[in-house]
Scaffold this motif. Structure first.
Motif, PDB file in Angstrom:
ATOM      1  N   ASP A  46     -38.482 -29.221  14.261  1.00  0.00           N
ATOM      2  CA  ASP A  46     -37.323 -29.636  13.462  1.00  0.00           C
ATOM      3  C   ASP A  46     -36.012 -29.260  14.142  1.00  0.00           C
ATOM      4  N   ILE A  52     -32.686 -29.441  11.516  1.00  0.00           N
ATOM      5  CA  ILE A  52     -32.175 -28.194  10.956  1.00  0.00           C
ATOM      6  C   ILE A  52     -31.258 -27.514  11.964  1.00  0.00           C
ATOM      7  N   GLN A  54     -29.675 -24.326  10.510  1.00  0.00           N
ATOM      8  CA  GLN A  54     -29.466 -23.063   9.801  1.00  0.00           C
ATOM      9  C   GLN A  54     -30.814 -22.584   9.277  1.00  0.00           C
ATOM     10  N   MET A  74     -36.406 -20.488   4.717  1.00  0.00           N
ATOM     11  CA  MET A  74     -35.585 -21.612   4.263  1.00  0.00           C
ATOM     12  C   MET A  74     -34.785 -22.115   5.452  1.00  0.00           C
ATOM     13  N   TRP A  76     -32.255 -25.615   6.899  1.00  0.00           N
ATOM     14  CA  TRP A  76     -31.497 -26.802   6.514  1.00  0.00           C
ATOM     15  C   TRP A  76     -30.530 -27.166   7.624  1.00  0.00           C
ATOM     16  N   HIS A  77     -29.920 -28.304   7.481  1.00  0.00           N
ATOM     17  CA  HIS A  77     -28.880 -28.731   8.418  1.00  0.00           C
ATOM     18  C   HIS A  77     -27.544 -28.577   7.715  1.00  0.00           C
ATOM     19  N   SER A  78     -26.597 -27.968   8.382  1.00  0.00           N
ATOM     20  CA  SER A  78     -25.313 -27.660   7.755  1.00  0.00           C
ATOM     21  C   SER A  78     -24.476 -28.895   7.446  1.00  0.00           C
ATOM     22  N   LYS A  81     -27.615 -33.967   4.626  1.00  0.00           N
ATOM     23  CA  LYS A  81     -28.285 -33.713   3.349  1.00  0.00           C
ATOM     24  C   LYS A  81     -29.728 -34.209   3.415  1.00  0.00           C
ATOM     25  N   GLU A  84     -33.764 -30.252   3.759  1.00  0.00           N
ATOM     26  CA  GLU A  84     -34.052 -28.858   3.451  1.00  0.00           C
ATOM     27  C   GLU A  84     -35.537 -28.556   3.577  1.00  0.00           C
ATOM     28  N   PHE A  85     -35.813 -27.342   3.975  1.00  0.00           N
ATOM     29  CA  PHE A  85     -37.179 -26.907   4.241  1.00  0.00           C
ATOM     30  C   PHE A  85     -37.336 -25.532   3.612  1.00  0.00           C
ATOM     31  N   ALA A  86     -38.339 -25.333   2.788  1.00  0.00           N
ATOM     32  CA  ALA A  86     -38.588 -24.031   2.188  1.00  0.00           C
ATOM     33  C   ALA A  86     -40.083 -23.782   2.101  1.00  0.00           C
TER      34      ALA A  86
END
Length: 92
Positions: A46, A52, A54, A74, A76-78, A81, A84-86
């Motif tokens: 990713d 991603i 962050q 967790m 994500w890309h700053s 949108k 997100e990955f968790a």
């Protein structure tokens, strides 16, 4: 103490985590370490694909144990949108 735990870097060195920082070292079960390796591989992909940029990694502890019960990843890309990955890595 019985040698059934595996030493890992909480923030994976493969993703830029500090290798020599003692606060980045924790111990988890071999099964959790194996699942963590798969997770790191996914995160690396990713990151390479710029999905991603962050990441936050939060260990949860029970009582006074130095071994986390779970580790929450967790990512994500700053600026984008929807990516997100968790994942919660259960240790005990």
């Amino acid at each position: 103490r019985s040698g059934r735990l595996v030493k890992i870097h909480l923030v994976p060195t493969e993703l830029g985590g500090p290798a020599k920082d003692r606060y980045n070292i924790v111990y988890i079960t071999p099964e959790a370490a194996e699942a963590r390796e798969l997770l790191i591989s996914t995160l690396e992909t990713d990151l390479e694909e710029e999905k991603i940029d962050q990441m936050q990694i939060v260990p949860d502890y029970k009582g006074t144990s130095i071994v986390p019960t779970r580790i929450r990843f967790m990512a994500w890309h700053s600026e984008r949108k929807g990516g997100e990955f968790a994942v919660v890595l259960e240790v005990w």
